[in-house]
Design a protein around this motif. Structure first.
Motif, PDB file in Angstrom:
ATOM      1  N   LEU A  93       0.894  -1.386   0.142  1.00 48.53           N
ATOM      2  CA  LEU A  93      -0.010  -0.084   0.231  1.00 48.53           C
ATOM      3  C   LEU A  93       0.952   1.255  -0.239  1.00 48.53           C
ATOM      4  O   LEU A  93       0.176   2.283  -0.475  1.00 48.53           O
ATOM      5  N   GLY A  94       2.136   1.077   0.627  1.00 49.01           N
ATOM      6  CA  GLY A  94       3.039   2.068   0.424  1.00 49.01           C
ATOM      7  C   GLY A  94       3.329   2.712  -0.860  1.00 49.01           C
ATOM      8  O   GLY A  94       3.378   4.041  -1.292  1.00 49.01           O
ATOM      9  N   LEU A  95       3.478   1.786  -1.845  1.00 48.39           N
ATOM     10  CA  LEU A  95       3.804   2.315  -3.226  1.00 48.39           C
ATOM     11  C   LEU A  95       2.363   2.877  -3.678  1.00 48.39           C
ATOM     12  O   LEU A  95       2.699   3.776  -4.657  1.00 48.39           O
ATOM     13  N   ALA A  96       1.333   2.526  -3.388  1.00 50.56           N
ATOM     14  CA  ALA A  96       0.118   3.315  -3.828  1.00 50.56           C
ATOM     15  C   ALA A  96       0.028   4.816  -3.431  1.00 50.56           C
ATOM     16  O   ALA A  96      -0.186   5.832  -4.078  1.00 50.56           O
ATOM     17  N   LEU A  97       0.445   4.713  -2.092  1.00 47.02           N
ATOM     18  CA  LEU A  97       0.514   6.112  -1.416  1.00 47.02           C
ATOM     19  C   LEU A  97       1.980   7.011  -2.233  1.00 47.02           C
ATOM     20  O   LEU A  97       1.572   8.223  -2.348  1.00 47.02           O
ATOM     21  N   MET A  98       2.701   6.387  -2.634  1.00 49.96           N
ATOM     22  CA  MET A  98       4.047   6.988  -2.931  1.00 49.96           C
ATOM     23  C   MET A  98       3.702   7.309  -4.681  1.00 49.96           C
ATOM     24  O   MET A  98       4.083   8.418  -4.836  1.00 49.96           O
ATOM     25  N   ALA A  99       2.706   6.918  -5.175  1.00 48.00           N
ATOM     26  CA  ALA A  99       2.288   7.279  -6.427  1.00 48.00           C
ATOM     27  C   ALA A  99       1.335   8.453  -6.222  1.00 48.00           C
ATOM     28  O   ALA A  99       1.583   9.400  -7.157  1.00 48.00           O
ATOM     29  N   ASP A 100       0.688   8.673  -5.278  1.00 51.94           N
ATOM     30  CA  ASP A 100      -0.065   9.788  -5.097  1.00 51.94           C
ATOM     31  C   ASP A 100       0.865  11.081  -4.689  1.00 51.94           C
ATOM     32  O   ASP A 100       0.704  12.101  -5.332  1.00 51.94           O
ATOM     33  N   GLY A 101       1.973  10.647  -3.858  1.00 48.83           N
ATOM     34  CA  GLY A 101       2.834  11.680  -3.677  1.00 48.83           C
ATOM     35  C   GLY A 101       3.570  12.243  -5.000  1.00 48.83           C
ATOM     36  O   GLY A 101       3.911  13.443  -5.224  1.00 48.83           O
ATOM     37  N   VAL A 102       3.766  11.143  -6.079  1.00 51.73           N
ATOM     38  CA  VAL A 102       4.564  11.667  -7.206  1.00 51.73           C
ATOM     39  C   VAL A 102       3.734  12.593  -7.948  1.00 51.73           C
ATOM     40  O   VAL A 102       3.978  13.574  -8.759  1.00 51.73           O
ATOM     41  N   GLU A 103       2.304  12.197  -8.030  1.00 54.80           N
ATOM     42  CA  GLU A 103       1.361  12.995  -8.864  1.00 54.80           C
ATOM     43  C   GLU A 103       1.396  14.170  -8.452  1.00 54.80           C
ATOM     44  O   GLU A 103       1.134  15.308  -9.271  1.00 54.80           O
ATOM     45  N   PHE A 105       3.662  16.403  -7.792  1.00 51.40           N
ATOM     46  CA  PHE A 105       4.815  17.108  -8.185  1.00 51.40           C
ATOM     47  C   PHE A 105       5.050  17.003  -9.699  1.00 51.40           C
ATOM     48  O   PHE A 105       5.778  17.810 -10.164  1.00 51.40           O
ATOM     49  N   VAL A 106       4.681  16.077 -10.427  1.00 50.14           N
ATOM     50  CA  VAL A 106       4.813  15.978 -11.817  1.00 50.14           C
ATOM     51  C   VAL A 106       4.793  17.099 -12.619  1.00 50.14           C
ATOM     52  O   VAL A 106       5.639  17.792 -13.429  1.00 50.14           O
ATOM     53  N   VAL A 107       3.453  17.779 -12.566  1.00 49.17           N
ATOM     54  CA  VAL A 107       3.170  18.810 -13.428  1.00 49.17           C
ATOM     55  C   VAL A 107       4.248  20.168 -13.221  1.00 49.17           C
ATOM     56  O   VAL A 107       4.681  20.689 -13.987  1.00 49.17           O
ATOM     57  N   GLY A 108       4.373  20.265 -11.884  1.00 50.48           N
ATOM     58  CA  GLY A 108       5.085  21.376 -11.338  1.00 50.48           C
ATOM     59  C   GLY A 108       6.622  21.374 -12.059  1.00 50.48           C
ATOM     60  O   GLY A 108       7.259  22.347 -12.499  1.00 50.48           O
ATOM     61  N   PHE A 109       7.009  19.990 -11.932  1.00 48.16           N
ATOM     62  CA  PHE A 109       8.325  19.836 -12.428  1.00 48.16           C
ATOM     63  C   PHE A 109       8.507  20.060 -14.154  1.00 48.16           C
ATOM     64  O   PHE A 109       9.618  20.349 -14.636  1.00 48.16           O
ATOM     65  N   VAL A 110       7.562  19.658 -14.772  1.00 45.36           N
ATOM     66  CA  VAL A 110       7.642  19.539 -16.426  1.00 45.36           C
ATOM     67  C   VAL A 110       7.338  20.758 -16.851  1.00 45.36           C
ATOM     68  O   VAL A 110       7.356  21.184 -17.937  1.00 45.36           O
ATOM     69  N   MET A 222       6.138  10.929   1.348  1.00 47.76           N
ATOM     70  CA  MET A 222       7.305  11.618   1.617  1.00 47.76           C
ATOM     71  C   MET A 222       8.418  11.063   0.506  1.00 47.76           C
ATOM     72  O   MET A 222       8.996  11.700  -0.287  1.00 47.76           O
ATOM     73  N   ILE A 223       8.293   9.694   0.377  1.00 46.58           N
ATOM     74  CA  ILE A 223       9.085   9.161  -0.727  1.00 46.58           C
ATOM     75  C   ILE A 223       8.711   9.281  -1.829  1.00 46.58           C
ATOM     76  O   ILE A 223       9.672   9.185  -2.821  1.00 46.58           O
ATOM     77  N   GLY A 224       7.416   9.245  -2.167  1.00 45.64           N
ATOM     78  CA  GLY A 224       6.976   9.626  -3.444  1.00 45.64           C
ATOM     79  C   GLY A 224       7.619  10.932  -4.002  1.00 45.64           C
ATOM     80  O   GLY A 224       8.036  11.184  -5.138  1.00 45.64           O
ATOM     81  N   VAL A 498      15.360  22.241  -4.301  1.00 43.89           N
ATOM     82  CA  VAL A 498      14.420  22.788  -3.504  1.00 43.89           C
ATOM     83  C   VAL A 498      13.263  21.963  -3.048  1.00 43.89           C
ATOM     84  O   VAL A 498      12.741  21.681  -1.580  1.00 43.89           O
ATOM     85  N   SER A 499      12.572  21.297  -3.930  1.00 42.27           N
ATOM     86  CA  SER A 499      11.585  20.499  -3.682  1.00 42.27           C
ATOM     87  C   SER A 499      11.997  19.014  -2.861  1.00 42.27           C
ATOM     88  O   SER A 499      11.492  18.652  -2.049  1.00 42.27           O
TER      89      SER A 499
END
Length: 640
Positions: A93-103, A105-110, A222-224, A498-499
């Motif tokens: 389930l941590g992987l699913a929560l990690m995917a939320d954390g990644v989501e 940041f994606v747009v802000g970085f690209v 946080m890991i995401g 910074v992120s």
């Protein structure tokens, strides 16, 4: 259990009762899944002895049955123990929560690269930044309610699959509208992650472990963020990782980054397929045999890992717990506002809204303020040239951060160069030649061009403000919007760094909240962290430099994460199983709405004043901490 000499004191029998080890061993030779209840089986005092059917249709009986179910399920989880199964589910389930954390940041970085690739206007960039939150708001609302109907595991698989598919498509689509749609649907998919993950995991945790381990689970968000920052740092600045087919199709390095960011979601899907549904959900829907077999799996997995021999754990046709008549209908969202839950739901809505408004507003405001300070510092180094005369000179090197006023240029050549932040005002260009020019933030204001040729440049006419063209020609203009070249690498690295620091800063808060959650209680953790976060907001007035803002970003993130962990645990424990993901989804949708409002309001004051964002954030956090103290404490209570 009465036998205190054996650590493994009780195992569930084939009829759903708990019996002594010696009794279980005596029956081992003749127990199977079709045997009925042995009337001579020993039933321990205080353990489950059946819920009568007679009063199941009455309101009082329903309430009593709910309490009985919660108590008996807690006893079963305690007997199953906490071990290998829960830790495996934790990482899955941590992987699913990690995917939320990644989501997040994606747009802000690209965005810095995508805006050039897609020629985005300021309104389009703003919409692209908010679209993920809008998608997650819809997703939390939809998937949260659906998880109480068709199950936690199945709903999570569907939502993550939608996220993965549209995240994959978004890395290849070329137009702004199609990219926006894909990111919206990707956000809708990942919106189910947080409401379902916490509810799903909590239903495998006994009371004494619940607060601590739900807080440890928050680490994966946080890991995401760290994963997204690291991948952006490693991939996006490498513009060689790209290809294109003419001017119609371009695949630059930022698209590789978008593709890589879908990996946690894909990994979560593969891992979740190996895990069972929540037994509590099955019990609530009358599927007693399925629930019992999953509890057997939890029990056997933990016991084998601890070195205990495998025990008999079989299922009979007799019902384990009477739930079907009570909980097999979907509870709609308005049922959250019934007489019993009305006050609690309103209070939770206020706390979620105030926390989200301040947190997301400030976390987006911080980077924008850092960018503003960077621009201010960059502008302070601008070189100004006045009334210069240049003749017969070839410029083939980068021109950057300069202002030329009332200059005269005769028979000069500007070839194979980059112009960055260049401004020419009231200047004359006569018989000049511009070839292979790439420009960023470059403008010619009130200038005159006489017999000048522009060949293969991006000096489009919108860069020539109130300028006159006399016998001048544009040939083979560059098409599309070009990515920034290597000179922008330092700025890109700074954004990712910074992120990365801001995300890593929540680690101490995560550890402290996990260790203290079950010791000081959810409400003290929530209110205390909110008050300290409120106080830290006043230090923002001292953030007059880039390094100061980065330090304040880390401080605020490290303190406020404890509030979020406590709020997640509190939300899981306040609502009964048949309403849990519905309530969590509703509140999480409200959270994303507050995030959109906070981001829109706070960022509108960048470069104008810091006082308004500080006051708004402080007031919201103060209100949230006050209201949090009015909520019921759930520490030490069984999961309803």
């Amino acid at each position: 259990p009465e036998d205190d000499d054996d650590d493994y004191a009780g195992v569930p029998s084939n009829d759903g009762y708990y019996r002594n080890d010696s009794r279980a061993n005596d029956d081992e030779g003749h127990s199977d899944s079709t045997e009925g209840h042995d009337e001579d089986d020993e039933i321990y005092e205080g353990e489950y002895q059946g819920i009568p059917r007679a009063d199941s249709g009455k309101a009082g009986g329903r309430r009593k049955d709910q309490e009985e179910l919660a108590q008996q399920y807690e006893v079963i989880l305690q007997e199953c123990g906490h071990g290998k199964f829960q830790w495996t589910l934790y990482f899955v389930l941590g992987l699913a929560l990690m995917a939320d954390g990644v989501e997040i940041f994606v747009v802000g970085f690209v965005l810095p690269s995508a805006e050039k690739d897609m020629c985005l206007s300021e309104p389009n960039k703003g919409m692209l930044g908010l679209i993920v939150y809008l998608g997650m708001m819809v997703g939390a609302f939809v998937w949260g309610g659906l998880a109480d109907r068709i199950g936690r595991r199945q709903t999570l698989l569907i939502s993550l699959s939608i996220n993965s598919v549209f995240a994959f498509f978004s890395s290849f689509v070329q137009g702004y509208s199609s990219f926006l749609l894909c990111r919206l649907l990707s956000g809708v998919g990942i919106g189910g992650s947080i409401p379902i993950v916490f509810s799903y995991y909590s239903e495998f945790l006994a009371q004494e472990k619940r607060g601590e381990h739900l807080s440890w689970l928050c680490m994966f968000w946080m890991i995401g963020g760290i994963y997204a920052s690291a991948m952006a740092w490693a991939i996006i600045p490498h513009y060689g990782w790209s290809f294109q087919m003419g001017s119609a199709y371009q695949f630059h390095s930022w698209r590789v980054f978008v593709l890589v960011c879908a990996f946690p979601s894909v990994a979560a899907i593969c891992a979740i397929t190996t895990m069972p549904e929540s037994p509590r959900f099955f019990l609530e829907n009358g599927k007693h045999d399925e629930a019992w077999m999953i509890l057997k799996q939890v029990h056997d997995t933990n016991m084998r890992a601890k070195g205990y021999p495998e025990r008999v754990f079989s299922v009979s046709e007799a019902p384990l717990l009477l739930c079907a008549a009570l909980f097999n209908t979907l509870i709609q969202y308005f049922n959250l506002l019934n007489a019993l839950m009305l006050r609690v739901t309103y209070m939770m809505m206020a706390v979620w809204f105030s926390m989200s408004f301040s947190y997301y507003g400030l976390t987006v405001w911080f980077p924008d303020m850092i960018k503003y300070l960077q621009k201010q510092e960059y502008a302070s180094r601008t070189k100004v040239f006045f009334k210069e005369k240049v003749e017969h000179v070839t410029f083939n090197f980068t021109l950057e951060n300069q202002v030329h006023r009332q200059g005269e240029y005769f028979n000069d050549k500007f070839m194979n160069l980059r112009m960055k932040s260049m401004v020419f005002e009231d200047s004359l260009f006569e018989e000049c030649y511009f070839e292979d020019i790439t420009s960023t933030n470059t403008f010619f204001k009130n200038c005159t061009f006489i017999a000048t040729l522009f060949y293969n440049t991006d000096l489009f006419k919108y860069r020539l403000i109130n300028s006159r063209l006399i016998n001048s020609t544009f040939l083979h203009n560059k098409e599309g919007c070009l990515l920034s070249d290597i000179s922008d690498d330092n700025n890109a690295y700074m954004v990712y760094f910074v992120s990365f620091l801001g995300t890593l800063a929540v680690l101490p808060g995560n550890i402290v909240s996990a260790l203290l959650m079950d010791k000081i209680g959810r409400l003290r953790m929530l209110a205390g962290s909110s008050v300290i976060s409120c106080i830290s907001c006043f230090f923002l007035s001292f953030g007059n430099s880039e390094s100061a803002m980065i330090a304040l970003l880390c401080l605020f993130g490290g303190i406020s994460i404890a509030s979020w962990n406590a709020l997640d645990v509190l939300t899981v424990e306040l609502y009964p199983s048949d309403k849990r993901t519905t309530a969590f989804g509703f509140l999480n949708a409200l959270c994303k709405l507050a995030a959109v409002l906070g981001i829109s309001i706070f960022t509108s004051f960048v470069g104008i004043t810091k006082a308004v964002p500080i006051l708004f954030a402080s007031a919201a956090l103060a209100a949230g901490s006050f209201l949090a103290l009015k909520l019921p404490e759930t520490r030490g209570q069984v999961l309803q």
